[in-house]
Design an enzyme around this catalytic site. Structure first.
Site, short mmCIF file in Angstrom:
data_model
loop_
_atom_site.label_atom_id
_atom_site.label_comp_id
_atom_site.label_asym_id
_atom_site.label_seq_id
_atom_site.Cartn_x
_atom_site.Cartn_y
_atom_site.Cartn_z
N ILE A 73 0.59 -1.14 0.06
CA ILE A 73 0.34 0.44 -0.10
C ILE A 73 1.05 1.31 0.12
CG2 ILE A 73 -1.64 1.41 1.20
CD1 ILE A 73 -2.16 -1.78 2.21
N GLN A 85 7.18 2.79 1.99
CA GLN A 85 7.59 3.67 1.61
C GLN A 85 9.21 3.04 2.08
OE1 GLN A 85 8.17 6.36 -0.10
NE2 GLN A 85 5.27 5.36 -0.58
N ASN A 91 1.05 4.26 0.91
CA ASN A 91 0.67 4.82 2.42
C ASN A 91 1.68 4.69 3.58
OD1 ASN A 91 -1.70 4.12 2.24
ND2 ASN A 91 -2.48 5.60 3.00
N CYS A 92 1.85 2.73 3.09
CA CYS A 92 2.38 2.12 4.28
C CYS A 92 4.21 2.50 4.70
CB CYS A 92 2.14 0.75 3.86
SG CYS A 92 3.27 0.31 5.42
N ASN A 93 4.30 2.93 5.72
CA ASN A 93 5.57 3.80 6.22
C ASN A 93 6.79 2.73 6.10
OD1 ASN A 93 4.70 6.19 6.90
ND2 ASN A 93 3.91 5.35 8.96
#
Length: 115
Positions: free
Chosen positions: A6, A13, A8-10
């Site tokens: 996903i 990223q 926007n998952c840290n």
């Protein structure tokens, strides 16, 4: 190489940044936009077992009704739930030939990609 996750998952990223910084090319598959097929979940289960990629520490699992949690007795119940609630899949999922890895681990990445 294919990376599932996903955007926007840290943790995703961190992995994507690591790949960019180390010159590792990848194709990204966004669970939120593209979902995940039953066949892919079955493939991962046959290689690693669903317990390795079903995240019971995350918010999605914790917010499930207790009866739903209790109903997950094995792969037959787990995979349809993971298909429906892709946020419960441990991220990122890295596929590179025979290499299948769930989560971010810089040491494992360095070892596999010889960086």
């Amino acid at each position: 190489m294919k990376v599932y996750g996903i955007k926007n998952c840290n943790t995703v990223q961190k992995a994507l940044d690591w790949f960019k910084n180390n010159g590792v090319d990848y194709e990204f598959h966004d669970f939120k936009k593209l979902g995940i097929s039953e066949e892919k979940l079955q493939e991962w289960d046959s290689k690693a077992g669903y317990t390795h990629f079903m995240n019971k520490q995350g918010l999605t699992w914790k917010q499930l009704d207790p009866s739903v949690k209790e109903s997950v007795k094995g792969v037959a119940e787990a995979l349809p739930l993971l298909k429906e609630k892709t946020s419960m899949i441990k991220r990122p999922v890295i596929e590179d030939g025979g290499f299948l890895f769930f989560g971010f681990d810089e040491q494992a990445y360095k070892q596999h990609f010889n960086k």
